[in-house]
Design an enzyme around this catalytic site. Structure first.
Site, short mmCIF file in Angstrom:
data_model
loop_
_atom_site.label_atom_id
_atom_site.label_comp_id
_atom_site.label_asym_id
_atom_site.label_seq_id
_atom_site.Cartn_x
_atom_site.Cartn_y
_atom_site.Cartn_z
CD GLU A 54 -1.67 -2.44 1.41
OE1 GLU A 54 -0.55 -2.62 1.93
OE2 GLU A 54 -2.45 -3.38 1.12
CG HIS A 84 -11.20 -7.65 5.36
ND1 HIS A 84 -10.31 -8.29 6.17
CD2 HIS A 84 -10.88 -8.02 4.09
CE1 HIS A 84 -9.49 -9.03 5.43
NE2 HIS A 84 -9.81 -8.88 4.17
#
Lengths: 332, 355
Positions: free
Chosen positions: A66, A135
């Protein structure tokens, strides 16, 4: 005389896809980067078909990193491109936090405007879809306090397309949060042509007289359920406002609504403390203090990590909790 | 790995040529130019340390001892290429074309220090360690997408190789074959932590193997070796042959910053010994003397010219208009958001000025 606008029935995830396709076709500087966004079309299919249509040079399957996605996007943006960087889930954005906080949001100032970061960071977020750990985070508050970025959250297919196109045309970085629960929860008519929705403008989902309810993302669903129930059960009229942009907030709509209803409730799924609701409260305080007939109510997640999904329904604001808060406000 | 990545040297510490054929490609004028740019950087660095002691600039990050690495690499680039420095790389940015005034302003807490002169591509000095490596990959990737032959060169230290962004920057560059030169200055210490505590690997160059990136280890105090290695890496990058990792082994004589006391963690006698043995400027002086090309009058003249340049830049810095309040607000967003605009208005109103 009316001009007919061609529309198509779309889910939110389809309208997000449509927004990106529109901008990819219009502006060759547009790039899509992320994990699994290319051949696979994204884990939620948000980028489906784009790789086939625009090719591997523009729809880029990146390594699983990321910070690398964000950092290279900053370099691409400083050198003329308009990257849309996907974080596969908002809960996975943390490795990129440094790049966003110390570079993407600061390069304009650090170079007195010489280099800028017109990057859209797309991230699915929120609980309620029985996803694995991490998540389901709702950490919009981490970013609304970050100078240099805007934070946008659509809750409908129509808004998603218009807001995403506006975000992609914005000269500064935008965090574009996509509530996973809304991806396929409903379909609506969405214009096929390009249109924009101005950032920083909230939407009145339902007009009402007795209380203003401010919410965003998937909590619009819970809020509308609660409002439908309580309005059927009692003689209460609720106004529901989807804030849509969390930074900068829509001060005008917030103040106008509260000054009309004299009561307010804020509903969000992020932890209660230190987040966007405090800022909505602050706007109400600054603009409408003397109009209030009761303390502003809040229904939120807890000051806990978002739990594993066996407990997520306990964590999330429910119609019952929202109704209870409305009741408290009205009977104060 | 020390044998797989031998320390490449063209000129040794005594100023003797180790690689005759390679040295043939470098003229005496080039050597004198190298010397000039290194002396310019060194005199500025010394001045800045003094300015900090006098309170005329803030905390300063010195680079003395690393001039060959920075100047040699900067001279191997061309205008249009991208340079991504850290806070210790102003010898490089100065050589690449950043103004002395802007560099001084940087250490006086001014935003102007991060703005490159028109026509030059220089990122503002990166502060979070290794965070600039992915940017270098990104700007070079953009050049590749545009079909240009421009490259990026990014500076970082030995400590930076422990950060995730080092690996992510290299990996992206490798996967997308971007024209990027990862130029490591291994000066042996990350503030107080020596290389052997920073990593168990014997070289930094070997870290390129994991990414199938062409890598080399060079004597970072030998400006000829540095210049030629970077030239080669730039050529490969321009030809579409992808990124290169270079480890330039060097030494900083002084502290990490003017706020640091190196005697806490190392014997500063080592620095004094190195000044006499391995100094990058002394090496060229010895070479020129060995070749019978050292000219005291030339040396005195360039030193005087540089001192004048520094004095002029210092006057420019000290006479530079005070920071405008608007600099804090103007470039956060293209157009200030309403909360920011309200804060500005209230601040100005409190100061009794017109909004």
């Amino acid at each position: 005389m009316t001009t007919s606008v061609q529309t198509k029935t779309m889910t939110m995830v389809q309208s997000i896809n449509d927004a990106m396709r529109t901008m990819l076709a219009e502006d060759e500087r547009t790039l899509i980067l992320g994990e699994d966004v290319g051949v696979n079309g994204g884990v939620f299919r948000a980028t489906e078909g784009l790789y086939e249509e625009f090719g591997a040079e523009r729809i880029i399957d990146t390594p699983l990193a990321e910070s690398g996605i964000m950092g290279t996007s900053i370099g691409l943006a400083a050198n003329g491109f308009r990257p849309v960087a996907e974080m596969q889930f908002l809960g996975f954005i943390y490795p990129a936090f440094n790049q966003i906080m110390t570079h993407a949001t600061r390069i304009r100032q650090r170079t007195m405007g010489r280099y800028t970061s017109p990057i859209v960071i797309r991230a699915p977020y929120g609980a309620g879809v029985r996803a694995p750990e991490i998540h389901s985070d709702s950490v919009e508050g981490l970013f609304t306090q970050m100078p240099g970025i805007k934070v946008v959250v659509p809750s409908t297919a129509y808004d998603a397309k218009g807001l995403l196109i506006s975000s992609m045309e914005d000269p500064d970085p935008v965090l574009f949060l996509e509530p996973m629960r809304c991806y396929r929860s409903s379909r609506m008519e969405v214009p096929e042509e390009k249109y924009t929705i101005k950032l920083g403008k909230a939407a009145v989902l339902k007009e009402g007289e007795d209380i203003s309810i401010f919410t965003w993302g998937a909590m619009t669903i819970e809020t509308m359920k609660a409002v439908e129930q309580i309005e059927n059960e009692q003689n209460i009229s609720c106004e529901v406002i989807d804030l849509r942009t969390l930074y900068p907030l829509d001060k005008e709509i917030i103040s106008q609504s509260v000054q009309k209803t004299s009561r307010a409730l804020i509903v969000h799924e992020a932890p209660g403390t230190g987040g966007v609701s405090s800022e909505v409260l602050s706007v109400i305080n600054d603009t409408s203090f003397l109009y209030l007939r009761s303390p502003v109510e809040r229904v939120s997640g807890f000051d806990t990590p978002v739990p594993v999904y066996s407990l997520e329904q306990e964590y999330l604001p429910s119609p019952e909790k929202i109704k209870h808060a409305i009741q408290r406000s009205i009977t104060f | 790995m020390l044998t797989e990545f031998p320390l490449q040297q063209v000129l040794n510490e005594e100023g003797h040529v180790k690689e005759e054929d390679t040295m043939q490609t470098i003229t005496i004028d080039q050597i004198k130019s190298f010397y000039y740019y290194m002396l310019r950087a060194r005199l500025l660095d010394k001045k800045c340390v003094n300015l900090q002691r006098q309170g005329r600039i803030g905390t300063y990050v010195q680079y003395e001892g690393q001039e060959a690495a920075q100047v040699g690499s900067a001279l191997a680039l061309e205008k249009g290429d991208w340079m991504l420095p850290t806070y210790r790389d102003h010898a490089a940015t100065l050589t690449f074309g950043q103004t002395m005034r802007n560099l001084l302003l940087n250490w006086r807490g001014r935003l102007e220090g991060g703005v490159p002169p028109e026509g030059l591509n220089i990122f503002p000095p990166a502060v979070p360690i290794a965070s600039q490596l992915p940017h270098a990959t990104g700007v070079a990737w953009a050049e590749k997408k545009k079909g240009s032959d421009r490259v990026s060169l990014v500076y970082f230290g030995d400590g930076a190789t422990s950060e995730g962004d080092f690996h992510e920057g290299l990996n992206f560059a490798s996967v997308f074959q971007t024209p990027t030169i990862f130029f490591n200055q291994n000066n042996g210490y990350a503030i107080s932590v020596p290389m052997e505590k920073q990593m168990n690997s014997k070289t930094i160059a070997q870290k390129g193997l994991g990414y199938d990136i062409e890598s080399a280890r060079i004597d970072g105090n030998d400006i000829v070796a540095v210049y030629l290695a970077v030239k080669e890496a730039v050529k490969r990058a321009r030809n579409g042959e992808g990124p290169t990792l270079l480890e330039a082994v060097t030494w900083r004589y002084g502290a990490h910053t003017t706020a640091d006391d190196p005697s806490k963690y190392r014997d500063q006698a080592e620095s004094e010994t190195r000044r006499k043995t391995a100094d990058p400027l002394l090496r060229l002086e010895r070479y020129l003397k060995n070749e019978g090309k050292w000219d005291e009058a030339w040396h005195a003249a360039i030193e005087e010219e540089i001192q004048e340049e520094i004095d002029t830049a210092l006057i420019e810095m000290e006479n530079y208009p005070e920071a405008e309040l608007s600099q804090m607000f103007d470039h956060v967003y293209d157009i200030p958001t309403w909360p920011l605009q309200e804060q500005i208005n209230e601040h100005l109103a409190t100061k009794g000025r017109n909004a």
